[in-house]
Design a protein around this motif. Structure first.
Motif, PDB file in Angstrom:
ATOM      1  N   GLU A 123       0.795  -1.223   0.000  1.00 61.85           N
ATOM      2  CA  GLU A 123       0.000   0.000   0.000  1.00 61.85           C
ATOM      3  C   GLU A 123       0.834   1.284   0.000  1.00 61.85           C
ATOM      4  O   GLU A 123       0.360   2.316  -0.481  1.00 61.85           O
ATOM      5  CB  GLU A 123      -0.933  -0.002   1.217  1.00 61.85           C
ATOM      6  N   GLU A 124       2.060   1.226   0.527  1.00 63.40           N
ATOM      7  CA  GLU A 124       2.841   2.447   0.676  1.00 63.40           C
ATOM      8  C   GLU A 124       4.218   2.377   0.033  1.00 63.40           C
ATOM      9  O   GLU A 124       4.926   3.388  -0.013  1.00 63.40           O
ATOM     10  CB  GLU A 124       2.991   2.779   2.170  1.00 63.40           C
TER      11      GLU A 124
ATOM     12  N   GLN B  67       1.568   7.469  10.132  1.00 63.36           N
ATOM     13  CA  GLN B  67       0.917   7.964   8.920  1.00 63.36           C
ATOM     14  C   GLN B  67       0.817   6.863   7.869  1.00 63.36           C
ATOM     15  O   GLN B  67       1.746   6.088   7.685  1.00 63.36           O
ATOM     16  CB  GLN B  67       1.721   9.139   8.331  1.00 63.36           C
TER      17      GLN B  67
ATOM     18  N   ARG C 103      -1.006   6.229   3.764  1.00 64.26           N
ATOM     19  CA  ARG C 103      -0.822   6.860   2.453  1.00 64.26           C
ATOM     20  C   ARG C 103      -1.173   8.342   2.499  1.00 64.26           C
ATOM     21  O   ARG C 103      -0.595   9.149   1.778  1.00 64.26           O
ATOM     22  CB  ARG C 103      -1.683   6.142   1.419  1.00 64.26           C
ATOM     23  N   ASP C 104      -2.149   8.700   3.349  1.00 64.43           N
ATOM     24  CA  ASP C 104      -2.538  10.110   3.495  1.00 64.43           C
ATOM     25  C   ASP C 104      -1.639  10.760   4.534  1.00 64.43           C
ATOM     26  O   ASP C 104      -1.615  10.345   5.707  1.00 64.43           O
ATOM     27  CB  ASP C 104      -4.003  10.211   3.936  1.00 64.43           C
ATOM     28  N   ARG C 105      -0.896  11.761   4.127  1.00 58.95           N
ATOM     29  CA  ARG C 105       0.055  12.404   5.032  1.00 58.95           C
ATOM     30  C   ARG C 105      -0.671  13.307   6.014  1.00 58.95           C
ATOM     31  O   ARG C 105      -1.516  14.126   5.636  1.00 58.95           O
ATOM     32  CB  ARG C 105       1.086  13.208   4.238  1.00 58.95           C
ATOM     33  N   VAL C 106      -0.341  13.147   7.286  1.00 61.29           N
ATOM     34  CA  VAL C 106      -0.907  13.992   8.334  1.00 61.29           C
ATOM     35  C   VAL C 106      -0.117  15.291   8.429  1.00 61.29           C
ATOM     36  O   VAL C 106      -0.684  16.374   8.532  1.00 61.29           O
ATOM     37  CB  VAL C 106      -0.901  13.243   9.686  1.00 61.29           C
TER      38      VAL C 106
ATOM     39  N   ARG D 260      -6.686  11.057  11.944  1.00 62.40           N
ATOM     40  CA  ARG D 260      -6.148  11.086  10.581  1.00 62.40           C
ATOM     41  C   ARG D 260      -4.986  10.115  10.359  1.00 62.40           C
ATOM     42  O   ARG D 260      -4.476  10.018   9.251  1.00 62.40           O
ATOM     43  CB  ARG D 260      -5.689  12.511  10.246  1.00 62.40           C
ATOM     44  N   TYR D 261      -4.575   9.403  11.420  1.00 62.69           N
ATOM     45  CA  TYR D 261      -3.486   8.447  11.248  1.00 62.69           C
ATOM     46  C   TYR D 261      -3.989   7.199  10.538  1.00 62.69           C
ATOM     47  O   TYR D 261      -5.174   7.057  10.249  1.00 62.69           O
ATOM     48  CB  TYR D 261      -2.872   8.097  12.611  1.00 62.69           C
ATOM     49  N   VAL D 262      -3.074   6.282  10.243  1.00 62.22           N
ATOM     50  CA  VAL D 262      -3.429   5.097   9.464  1.00 62.22           C
ATOM     51  C   VAL D 262      -4.538   4.302  10.151  1.00 62.22           C
ATOM     52  O   VAL D 262      -5.405   3.732   9.487  1.00 62.22           O
ATOM     53  CB  VAL D 262      -2.171   4.223   9.219  1.00 62.22           C
TER      54      VAL D 262
ATOM     55  N   ARG E 285      -7.812   4.813  12.017  1.00 58.10           N
ATOM     56  CA  ARG E 285      -8.744   5.926  12.211  1.00 58.10           C
ATOM     57  C   ARG E 285      -9.488   5.844  13.539  1.00 58.10           C
ATOM     58  O   ARG E 285     -10.192   6.790  13.908  1.00 58.10           O
ATOM     59  CB  ARG E 285      -9.779   5.930  11.076  1.00 58.10           C
TER      60      ARG E 285
END
Length: 322
Positions: free
Chosen positions: A76-77, A154, A156-159, A255-257, A259
């Motif tokens: 995923e990353e 974190q 894929r979406d960066r915090v 917002r971390y991996v 939720r």
């Protein structure tokens, strides 16, 4: 001294100790970075694959085991996902190693100077010095530890866009106390951990060095460090999980991996809540990868420290002769 093997507190000047400690920290961090990310992801996971009722409404990923987590992060990353938080972590390990070994030797010398009949035995001196050194190093470097955890959490979406952005955001929205979330758990964990580690290491080091089957390339230091680390880490692991849960509190928690990280307040209440809601498995989630990480980390740390110190001492002797 025992069996001709020098104790850590008897090796080198404070400057040499600080340099060797910093080198040990840097090398160790580079080696174990991927395992550290996997451990943090597992520690922050409040749901279990074996409990279907806890899986409802999960927005983030669900990790299962060390190998499964590794595969999922890679898928995923990408490969870089295993080194998230590495910049603050490298700074953390460099500073931590330097402060830790410096404090250890300094406090050991103070305790060695205590006159009879109050003089402590070697094991007690190692335990107290290790515990105090761990507390000093943890407190001095804690903001870097917190940043390392948040970046490793974190997905894929960066915090946070960058290190500086994270520092500005925490300072603005959480204040100075935001950089020290979970410090109580960190110190509560590190005091017994480092005390047990150094006491075990100093006891095992001469035993390993004088073993029937000699170990090559100074690996007796690595073996002693590995055994000491496994024993110490297992004893205090629940407090490490508590520290990680507290470090990701704040306005960005959702917002971390993962939720669904609950809101925690305080060390004692966090321990009780994890125990009640997740049981023993929750307290020890990620222990396997933690031991996989701790063993090579401690082995590499002690091996690098001893080699760096030997090089510095040899260089010092040459400098005196020239």
């Amino acid at each position: 001294m025992s069996g001709g093997v020098a104790q850590l507190r008897d090796e080198g000047s404070q400057t040499q100790v600080a340099i060797a400690g910093a080198a040990a920290g840097l090398v160790s961090r580079f080696v174990i970075a991927p395992l550290d990310v996997i451990k943090i992801r597992l520690q922050l996971q409040v749901h279990s694959m074996s409990d279907p009722t806890s899986m409802r409404g999960i927005a983030g990923p669900v990790y299962k085991g060390t190998l499964g987590t590794l595969k999922q992060i890679l898928r995923e990353e990408g490969l870089t996902g295993l080194w998230k938080g590495n910049i603050p972590a490298e700074a953390l390990y460099l500073a931590y190693g330097s402060v830790q070994f410096s404090a250890y030797t300094y406090i050991s010398h103070l305790l060695d100077a205590v006159p009879a009949p109050y003089h402590l035995p070697g094991a007690a001196t190692s335990f107290i010095s290790g515990a105090a050194a761990g507390a000093c190093a943890t407190t001095a470097t804690y903001p870097l530890d917190l940043l390392r955890t948040r970046f490793a959490a974190q997905g894929r979406d960066r915090v946070y866009a960058s290190i500086m952005a994270s520092i500005r955001h925490i300072a603005e929205h959480e204040g100075p106390a935001g950089f020290f979330r979970g410090l109580g758990a960190g110190v509560s964990q590190i005091v017994p951990y480092m005390g047990l580690f150094f006491a075990s290491y100093e006891s095992l080091k001469p035993v390993m060095a004088s073993s029937v089957v000699p170990l090559p390339f100074g690996t007796s230091d690595a073996v002693a460090g590995t055994i000491a680390s496994v024993l110490s880490k297992t004893a205090v692991y629940p407090l490490d999980t508590t520290r990680k849960r507290l470090q990701v509190q704040g306005p960005m928690r959702a917002r971390y991996v993962h939720r669904n990280i609950p809101e925690y307040r305080g060390v004692a209440s966090t321990v009780i809540r994890i125990w009640k809601q997740e049981g023993r498995r929750g307290m020890y989630r990620g222990l396997t990868v933690s031991l996989l990480k701790a063993a090579p980390a401690s082995a590499v740390t002690m091996w690098t420290y001893e080699r760096a110190m030997a090089a510095l001492l040899a260089w010092g002797e040459k400098w005196k002769e020239s």
